[in-house]
Write a protein that holds these residues in place. Structure first.
Motif, PDB file in Angstrom:
ATOM      1  N   ASN A   1       1.187  -0.861 -10.118  1.00 23.49           N
ATOM      2  CA  ASN A   1       1.514  -1.966  -9.211  1.00 23.49           C
ATOM      3  C   ASN A   1       1.833  -3.279  -9.924  1.00 23.49           C
ATOM      4  OD1 ASN A   1      -0.920  -3.058 -10.069  1.00 23.49           O
ATOM      5  ND2 ASN A   1      -1.972  -2.792  -8.131  1.00 23.49           N
TER       6      ASN A   1
ATOM      7  N   CYS B   1       0.493   3.926  -3.108  1.00 17.66           N
ATOM      8  CA  CYS B   1       0.053   5.309  -2.911  1.00 17.66           C
ATOM      9  C   CYS B   1       1.066   6.303  -3.463  1.00 17.66           C
ATOM     10  CB  CYS B   1      -0.187   5.577  -1.422  1.00 17.66           C
ATOM     11  SG  CYS B   1      -1.712   4.871  -0.780  1.00 17.66           S
ATOM     12  N   GLU B   2       2.338   6.028  -3.230  1.00 18.75           N
ATOM     13  CA  GLU B   2       3.373   6.923  -3.741  1.00 18.75           C
ATOM     14  C   GLU B   2       3.313   7.016  -5.265  1.00 18.75           C
ATOM     15  OE1 GLU B   2       8.265   7.407  -3.705  1.00 18.75           O
ATOM     16  OE2 GLU B   2       7.321   5.518  -3.110  1.00 18.75           O
TER      17      GLU B   2
ATOM     18  N   GLY C   1       0.394   6.666   2.437  1.00 23.21           N
ATOM     19  CA  GLY C   1       0.259   5.227   2.237  1.00 23.21           C
ATOM     20  C   GLY C   1       0.569   4.435   3.496  1.00 23.21           C
TER      21      GLY C   1
ATOM     22  N   ILE D   1       0.806  -1.219   0.000  1.00 21.43           N
ATOM     23  CA  ILE D   1       0.000   0.000   0.000  1.00 21.43           C
ATOM     24  C   ILE D   1       0.844   1.277   0.000  1.00 21.43           C
ATOM     25  CG2 ILE D   1      -1.588   1.378   1.419  1.00 21.43           C
ATOM     26  CD1 ILE D   1      -3.166  -1.110   1.988  1.00 21.43           C
ATOM     27  N   PRO D   2       1.900   1.418   0.830  1.00 21.57           N
ATOM     28  CA  PRO D   2       2.683   2.660   0.791  1.00 21.57           C
ATOM     29  C   PRO D   2       3.290   2.950  -0.583  1.00 21.57           C
ATOM     30  CG  PRO D   2       3.157   1.463   2.805  1.00 21.57           C
ATOM     31  CD  PRO D   2       2.340   0.544   1.948  1.00 21.57           C
TER      32      PRO D   2
ATOM     33  N   PHE E   1      -2.479   4.669   5.642  1.00 23.25           N
ATOM     34  CA  PHE E   1      -3.509   3.757   5.129  1.00 23.25           C
ATOM     35  C   PHE E   1      -3.170   2.300   5.458  1.00 23.25           C
ATOM     36  CE2 PHE E   1      -4.675   6.872   1.508  1.00 23.25           C
ATOM     37  CZ  PHE E   1      -5.495   7.573   2.376  1.00 23.25           C
ATOM     38  N   TRP E   2      -1.910   1.952   5.294  1.00 20.57           N
ATOM     39  CA  TRP E   2      -1.465   0.575   5.531  1.00 20.57           C
ATOM     40  C   TRP E   2      -1.704   0.154   6.976  1.00 20.57           C
ATOM     41  CZ3 TRP E   2       3.840  -0.916   7.395  1.00 20.57           C
ATOM     42  CH2 TRP E   2       4.048  -2.300   7.309  1.00 20.57           C
TER      43      TRP E   2
ATOM     44  N   ALA F   1       2.860  11.328  -0.449  1.00 20.07           N
ATOM     45  CA  ALA F   1       2.037  10.192  -0.868  1.00 20.07           C
ATOM     46  C   ALA F   1       2.482   8.909  -0.159  1.00 20.07           C
ATOM     47  CB  ALA F   1       2.115  10.014  -2.379  1.00 20.07           C
ATOM     48  N   PHE F   2       3.789   8.728   0.004  1.00 16.83           N
ATOM     49  CA  PHE F   2       4.287   7.540   0.696  1.00 16.83           C
ATOM     50  C   PHE F   2       3.876   7.561   2.164  1.00 16.83           C
ATOM     51  CE2 PHE F   2       7.396   4.979   2.976  1.00 16.83           C
ATOM     52  CZ  PHE F   2       7.440   3.831   2.207  1.00 16.83           C
TER      53      PHE F   2
END
Length: 398
Positions: A368, A55-56, A74, A51-52, A77-78, A70-71
Motif C-alpha cells: 500500500n 486486499c487484492e 475487499g 481497502i479493496p 470489507f470496505w 481478493a478484490f
C-alpha cells in the motif's frame, strides 16, 4: 457529502485533523437514523477507500486468493467496516430536542474506538486530541473528547459555546507551551524497498538476510548505535535464520550496537502436526526483537485482522499482551507501534499515563506504499506521538 468532505479534509490529502470536530456537530442536527448513518458511512468509506485494492494486492500477492476474488472480498470489507463503525452513531442519533447529545456522542466515540468494535477503530474522531492538545497525554485526550461532546451541543446550548471557547483557549495554550521532541542521539530508522517477502525457499530467505545485514551495517557505519528495521522484514525467525545472523549479532554485541528487527516468532508447541485444510496448525507473534548489545521482544497487540490475525484459520498471528512494558534499549525507554497498531488508539493506553523516551513505529507497506492508506497510517501514529509529546522513529518497508 458532508462525511466525504470531512474525511478528505481531515485525512490524506487534507491532513487537518481539527476538522473532525465538524462530525459530531453535524451529527447532532440529524433527527433520522438514516441521515446519521449516511453521514458517518460516507466518512468511513472515504477514509478507508483503499481497502479493496489493498486486499487484492495482499491476498493475491501471497497466493491465498485470485486477484478478482481478493478484490471482491475487499469490497465486502470496505462496505462492512463503514456500516459497522457508523452503526453506533445511527443508533444513538438524538431524535428529540432534549436528547442528551453530549453523552450520546461520548458513548458512540468509545464504542467505535475500543474493542471489540475498536479492533477496526481506524479514523476515530479521538485523533482530534492530538491536533488540539499536543503533549498533554491523558489530559489532552479527555479535553479532546470534551471538545467533541461540546460540538454535539454547540447549536442547542449557549453554555456549550462558552465551554467550547474555554477548550479552544486550552488548545492555544497547549500549542504555545509545547516543544518539538527530539530523537535520542544515535538512533536511526531505516526505510527499505525490499518488497514482499517470499518464504517458500531458503535461497530467497538468505538473499533477504544478506540485504538486511548490509543495510544494517550501513546504518551503523554512519554513526548509529541503534538501528530500527521495519515490521516482518525477515519473516519467521527459523533456526536457519538464527544461524545466519549469529556471527553478525556477536559482532554487534562486542561493539555495543543494537539492532531492532521485525520478525515472526513461532509460539512454542504451536505446530501440532494436526492437519487443517491440509496445512499444519501454526501460531506466531508479529514481534520486534532487540538483538546485539540489547535483548528483548515486543509483540504486536493487534495484528491486522484477516490479513495476519485470523484465529479461525490454520495459520494465524496471536495478539500480544496489553500489559507489555516499555523496553530499555541503549539506556532509553522505548514504546512500540507495530504496523496495524498505527491506526488504533487503545493499544497505546500506557502512553497516556507514563511517557517513555520515544515511540518506535515499524511498518511493512509493500502492498500500500503508493496509496492514500499509507499516508493515513503515518498521520494516525504521528497524532498519537503528538498527543503524548514523544519523538517518533518510524521504519517502513516498501
Amino acid at each position: 457529502m458532508a462525511g466525504v468532505a470531512v474525511a478528505l479534509l481531515a485525512w490524506y490529502p487534507g491532513r487537518w485533523l481539527a476538522v473532525l470536530i465538524l462530525l459530531p456537530a453535524i451529527w447532532s442536527t440529524t433527527c433520522r437514523r438514516w441521515s446519521a448513518l449516511s453521514l458517518w458511512a460516507g466518512y468511513y468509506l472515504t477514509g478507508a477507500r483503499d481497502i479493496p485494492v489493498v486486499c487484492e494486492r495482499f491476498f493475491a500477492g501471497y497466493g491465498d486468493l485470485s486477484a478478482s476474488t481478493a478484490f471482491a472480498l475487499g469490497v465486502v470489507f470496505w462496505l462492512g467496516q463503514a456500516l459497522a463503525l457508523a452503526a453506533p452513531w445511527a443508533f444513538l442519533t438524538p431524535r428529540a430536542a432534549e436528547a442528551p447529545r453530549a453523552a450520546r456522542a461520548l458513548l458512540a466515540i468509545m464504542l467505535v474506538s475500543l474493542p471489540p468494535l475498536g479492533t477496526i477503530g481506524w479514523l476515530s474522531p479521538i485523533y482530534v486530541a492530538g491536533a488540539l492538545y499536543p503533549g498533554w497525554q491523558l489530559a489532552g485526550l479527555l479535553l479532546g473528547m470534551c471538545m467533541l461532546a461540546t460540538a454535539a451541543r454547540i447549536r442547542q446550548s449557549r453554555a456549550a459555546l462558552r465551554v467550547g471557547a474555554l477548550l479552544i483557549g486550552a488548545a492555544v495554550v497547549a500549542h504555545l507551551d509545547g516543544h518539538r521532541p527530539e530523537l535520542p542521539s544515535g538512533w536511526i530508522a531505516v526505510d527499505t524497498s525490499l518488497g514482499r517477502l517470499d518464504q517458500r525457499d531458503y535461497e530467497t530467505l538468505h538473499a533477504r538476510f544478506v540485504a538486511t545485514m548490509q543495510t544494517a551495517q550501513w546504518g551503523f557505519e554512519s554513526g548509529a548505535g541503534v538501528v530500527v528495521f521495519p515490521e516482518e522484514l525477515v519473516g519467521v525467525w527459523r533456526p536457519a535464520m538464527r544461524y545466519w545472523w549469529r556471527d553478525y549479532l556477536q559482532q554487534l554485541a562486542m561493539s555495543n550496537r543494537t539492532l531492532i528487527l521485525g520478525v515472526d516468532l513461532e509460539e512454542e508447541g504451536s505446530i501440532s502436526g494436526r492437519p487443517i485444510s491440509g496445512e499444519p496448525f501454526l501460531r506466531y507473534t508479529d514481534s520486534a526483537v532487540i538483538v546485539g548489545a540489547g535483548y528483548g521482544r515486543f509483540d504486536s497487540r493487534q495484528p491486522v485482522p484477516v490479513g495476519l490475525w485470523r484465529p479461525w484459520a490454520s495459520v494465524s498471528a496471536t495478539r500480544g499482551s496489553l500489559m507489555q512494558s516499555y523496553l530499555k534499549i541503549a539506556g532509553r525507554r522505548a514504546a512500540f507501534s507495530i504496523c496495524y497498531e498505527d491506526f488504533l488508539w487503545w493499544p497505546h493506553w500506557r502512553l497516556l499515563i507514563d511517557r517513555p523516551d520515544l515511540l518506535v513505529s515499524m511498518s511493512n507497506s509493500w502492498f500500500n506504499a503508493d496509496l492514500s492508506l499509507a499516508h493515513i497510517q503515518q498521520q494516525s501514529v504521528y497524532s498519537i506521538a503528538q498527543l503524548t509529546g514523544l519523538p517518533l522513529l518510524r521504519a517502513v518497508n516498501r
